[in-house]
Design a protein around this motif. Structure first.
Motif, short mmCIF file in Angstrom:
data_model
loop_
_atom_site.label_atom_id
_atom_site.label_comp_id
_atom_site.label_asym_id
_atom_site.label_seq_id
_atom_site.Cartn_x
_atom_site.Cartn_y
_atom_site.Cartn_z
N LEU A 1 15.88 4.05 15.81
CA LEU A 1 14.79 4.52 14.96
C LEU A 1 13.51 4.62 15.78
CD1 LEU A 1 13.62 5.13 12.08
CD2 LEU A 1 13.17 2.67 11.90
N ALA A 2 12.78 5.73 15.60
CA ALA A 2 11.49 5.94 16.27
C ALA A 2 10.40 6.00 15.21
CB ALA A 2 11.50 7.22 17.09
N THR A 3 9.31 5.26 15.44
CA THR A 3 8.19 5.24 14.51
C THR A 3 6.89 5.43 15.28
OG1 THR A 3 8.01 2.83 14.67
CG2 THR A 3 9.39 3.73 12.90
N GLY A 4 5.89 6.02 14.60
CA GLY A 4 4.60 6.26 15.24
C GLY A 4 3.46 5.78 14.37
N ASN B 1 0.75 -0.88 7.50
CA ASN B 1 1.15 -1.02 8.92
C ASN B 1 2.55 -1.61 9.08
OD1 ASN B 1 -1.54 -0.32 9.12
ND2 ASN B 1 -2.21 -2.32 9.91
N LEU B 2 3.36 -1.58 8.02
CA LEU B 2 4.70 -2.15 8.08
C LEU B 2 5.75 -1.05 8.13
CD1 LEU B 2 4.52 -5.05 5.44
CD2 LEU B 2 4.22 -5.20 7.93
N VAL B 3 6.87 -1.39 8.78
CA VAL B 3 8.08 -0.56 8.78
C VAL B 3 9.20 -1.40 8.21
CG1 VAL B 3 9.73 0.73 10.18
CG2 VAL B 3 7.31 0.78 10.78
N ASN B 4 9.79 -0.96 7.10
CA ASN B 4 10.90 -1.67 6.46
C ASN B 4 12.18 -0.86 6.61
OD1 ASN B 4 9.36 -3.86 5.49
ND2 ASN B 4 8.72 -2.69 3.70
N VAL B 5 13.27 -1.57 6.86
CA VAL B 5 14.60 -0.96 6.95
C VAL B 5 15.43 -1.54 5.82
CG1 VAL B 5 16.64 -0.63 8.36
CG2 VAL B 5 14.40 -0.68 9.44
N TRP B 6 15.93 -0.64 4.94
CA TRP B 6 16.67 -1.03 3.74
C TRP B 6 18.14 -0.62 3.88
CZ3 TRP B 6 13.29 -3.24 0.09
CH2 TRP B 6 11.94 -2.96 0.27
N LEU C 1 17.78 3.14 5.16
CA LEU C 1 16.57 3.86 4.78
C LEU C 1 15.38 3.18 5.46
CD1 LEU C 1 14.97 5.92 2.99
CD2 LEU C 1 14.87 4.09 1.25
N ALA C 2 14.58 3.96 6.15
CA ALA C 2 13.38 3.45 6.82
C ALA C 2 12.16 3.93 6.06
CB ALA C 2 13.33 3.91 8.27
N SER C 3 11.22 3.02 5.84
CA SER C 3 9.99 3.35 5.13
C SER C 3 8.79 2.82 5.91
CB SER C 3 10.00 2.74 3.72
OG SER C 3 10.08 1.33 3.78
N GLY C 4 7.75 3.65 5.96
CA GLY C 4 6.51 3.25 6.61
C GLY C 4 5.36 3.37 5.64
N GLY C 5 4.43 2.42 5.72
CA GLY C 5 3.34 2.40 4.76
C GLY C 5 1.98 2.26 5.39
N ASN C 6 0.98 2.38 4.53
CA ASN C 6 -0.40 2.23 4.95
C ASN C 6 -0.74 0.77 5.23
OD1 ASN C 6 -2.96 3.29 5.55
ND2 ASN C 6 -3.72 2.86 3.49
N GLN D 1 0.85 -1.18 0.00
CA GLN D 1 0.00 0.00 0.00
C GLN D 1 0.90 1.24 0.00
OE1 GLN D 1 -3.51 0.18 2.49
NE2 GLN D 1 -3.52 -2.05 2.78
N GLU D 2 0.29 2.42 0.07
CA GLU D 2 1.02 3.67 -0.10
C GLU D 2 2.13 3.84 0.92
OE1 GLU D 2 0.12 8.44 -0.72
OE2 GLU D 2 -1.46 7.09 -0.05
N VAL D 3 3.28 4.32 0.43
CA VAL D 3 4.41 4.66 1.29
C VAL D 3 4.21 6.11 1.74
CG1 VAL D 3 6.90 4.89 1.47
CG2 VAL D 3 5.92 3.06 0.07
N CYS D 4 3.92 6.29 3.03
CA CYS D 4 3.63 7.64 3.55
C CYS D 4 4.74 8.17 4.45
CB CYS D 4 2.31 7.64 4.31
SG CYS D 4 2.15 6.35 5.55
N GLY D 5 5.72 7.35 4.82
CA GLY D 5 6.85 7.79 5.63
C GLY D 5 8.15 7.29 5.05
N LEU D 6 9.14 8.19 4.91
CA LEU D 6 10.41 7.82 4.30
C LEU D 6 11.51 8.68 4.91
CD1 LEU D 6 10.99 5.74 2.02
CD2 LEU D 6 11.12 7.64 0.43
N SER D 7 12.63 8.04 5.36
CA SER D 7 13.70 8.80 5.99
C SER D 7 14.99 8.01 5.96
CB SER D 7 13.33 9.13 7.45
OG SER D 7 14.37 9.83 8.09
#
Length: 527
Positions: free
Chosen positions: A395-398, A357-362, A350-355, A336-342
């Motif tokens: 890493l902090a995620t919300g 409900n997943l957090v991926n670390v690349w 690279l950390a990515s958060g999506g709709n 689903q949509e990637v709404c967080g990227l840093s």
């Protein structure tokens, strides 16, 4: 039959409804008989204390109210010459008791406490008048005890004088902790003042109320970039001037994200049609347009010359802005949509958060790859992603409305360091550069900014002022001020991480002035 006779005798003995015929007369009855039989002219004496003597021979006794006794009753009960003897314990008025053979004292004089007091008082008086051998022994014991407590003319227990000096100097490493001297320096205050009101409020009409978009950025040149509908505006925090950078001609399109290059005047702008534009904020000039995404680009992040963009389809593209063929990698793991990227501060992750409900670390490799870690603990969309500035692996995620938790991750080990309930939708997270604290922007239901103390994640203060959810936040270049853009179409500046000028001067003496730093940033360009 003997046991029946025995039981009959027992029952006769315990009967209380009649006189016992064969029993022996009581002592006072026998004395009454003897007194009646005696013809002595002497007056009987009453030994009971407090009672008067017997009636005189010439006195007439009062007639008792009870009927006179019969002859048989007289012999049984001790009546003589028409006079009835007084039963012990009975108080019949007008009738005097007969002689008694013993003295019955008053109950008041037999009080145990009074007797103990009398005996003690007598013993004390005897001691005072004539000290005995025991008193002499006590005095000797006190004298010996006093001599035993003295040692070399120095008392062991002495509450008036000071303690003797040590024979050799003693060094105590904990002297600072246990010192109670008035001359010791005062401890620094553990708390600092955080203004509860915003330092400045800016109007932001037509700011889109969309949780999945990133519409605010604060560059190193102290330029605040804000997306308002189809246009991007620049606010100079030094001069307060406002400039319109760009505006889309097609009303069907709109700007979905902005992100500036560190220490540069280049701003990346993501569009709803899937394109990514690069603009020079100093010259207000479009540098290039990069395509490749089939849907809107809601998140952007820079890592040196690599620009990463997150699409609504869930794909992440790496763009090398130095070459014509800009797309160098595509990361596909979100559905689903990637709404967080840093990107991390060291550029390794690279950390990515999506709709989804997943957090991926690349990793930072160029080319197709799989995520190093995938965290699925959040129960809602993950837009708020922030790396710790002094720990590159932290890493902090919300999470969104259904989750409302801030979670800490160690990307080296892939472990979860803790989850903390924020009681509201988490829209953005920023770490402080000067303090071990972080700020989180929230939506439903509180719509405020909360400052947390790391690592115990205790709440320091809530900054209240927005009337709708805080969609995006950005940190000023000096790390002292936070800009928050909310759905109430306002941008508020909070000076919540201000540093003492003396402390900052001592720690930043070797740093270059802000003006020269901006000049060096502007000299950078994209090839």
């Amino acid at each position: 039959m003997a046991h029946f006779n025995f039981a009959k005798d027992i029952s006769e003995l315990v009967k209380m409804d009649g006189p016992m015929q064969k029993s022996t007369l009581m002592r006072w009855e026998r004395k009454a008989q003897e007194a009646g039989a005696s013809t002595s002219p002497s007056k009987p004496r009453c030994k009971t204390p407090g009672k008067t003597g017997a009636l005189s021979s010439g006195a007439t006794a009062k007639t008792p109210k009870t009927p006179s006794c019969s002859q048989e009753d007289k012999s049984a009960n001790g009546c003589r010459s028409g006079k009835k003897t007084k039963t012990p314990g009975a108080k019949t008025p007008g009738v005097q008791t007969v002689h008694q053979d013993r003295f019955i004292p008053s109950r008041a004089t037999s009080d145990i406490e009074y007797g103990h007091f009398a005996v003690t008082k007598k013993a004390t008086e005897d001691e005072e008048n004539d000290p005995g051998e025991e008193d002499i022994n006590n005095q000797e014991y006190k004298h010996q005890l006093l001599e035993a407590m003295e040692m070399k003319d120095r008392k062991i227990l002495n509450f008036k004088g000071k303690a003797p000096e040590a024979s050799r100097p003693a060094v105590n490493s904990l002297n600072v902790l246990y010192s109670c001297s008035k001359s010791s320096t005062k401890q620094a205050s553990t708390t600092r003042h955080i203004p509860r009101a915003p330092d400045r409020v800016l109007d932001a009409p037509q700011l889109m109320d969309d949780y999945y978009l990133n519409l605010l950025d604060w560059s190193h040149g102290n330029i605040l970039s804000v997306v308002l509908g189809t246009a991007v505006f620049l606010w100079n925090a030094d001069t307060g001037t406002i400039t319109q950078l760009m505006e889309l001609t097609d009303t069907q399109d709109h700007v979905t994200s902005v992100c500036s290059v560190p220490e540069s005047s280049v701003l990346a702008v993501g569009l709803s049609n899937g394109n990514v534009q690069l603009w020079n904020t100093d010259q207000q000039k479009l540098l290039r347009t990069m395509s490749g995404h089939p849907a809107r680009v809601g998140s952007l992040s820079w890592n040196s010359h690599i620009l990463s963009s997150g699409c609504r389809t869930g794909a992440i593209h790496h763009h090398d802005v130095r070459v014509a063929q800009h797309q160098v990698a595509e990361l596909v793991h979100h559905n689903q949509e990637v709404c967080g990227l840093s990107w991390s501060p060291d550029g390794r992750h690279l950390a990515s958060g999506g709709n989804d409900n997943l957090v991926n670390v690349w990793g930072n490799q160029i080319g197709p790859q799989q995520p190093i870690h995938t965290f699925s603990d959040h129960q809602s969309a993950v837009k708020a992603i922030a790396w710790c500035p002094w720990k590159s692996h932290l890493l902090a995620t919300g999470g969104g409305t259904a989750d409302r938790h801030i979670r800490m991750w160690n990307v080296q080990s892939g472990s979860n360091l803790g989850a903390y309930d924020s009681e509201s939708q988490v829209c953005s997270i920023l770490w402080s550069k000067e303090y071990k604290e972080l700020a989180s922007g929230h939506g439903y239901a509180h719509n405020h900014i909360r400052i947390w103390k790391y690592p115990n994640m205790a709440k320091i203060v809530d900054l209240v002022g927005h009337n709708a959810r805080v969609l995006s936040m950005a940190m000023s270049p000096d790390g002292t001020t936070i800009a928050s853009a909310a759905a109430d179409e306002t941008i508020r500046l909070w000076k919540c991480f201000a540093v003492d000028s003396k402390t900052k001067k001592s720690t930043h003496d070797t740093s270059a002035p802000v003006k020269s730093k901006e000049t060096s940033g502007y000299s950078m360009c994209i090839r």
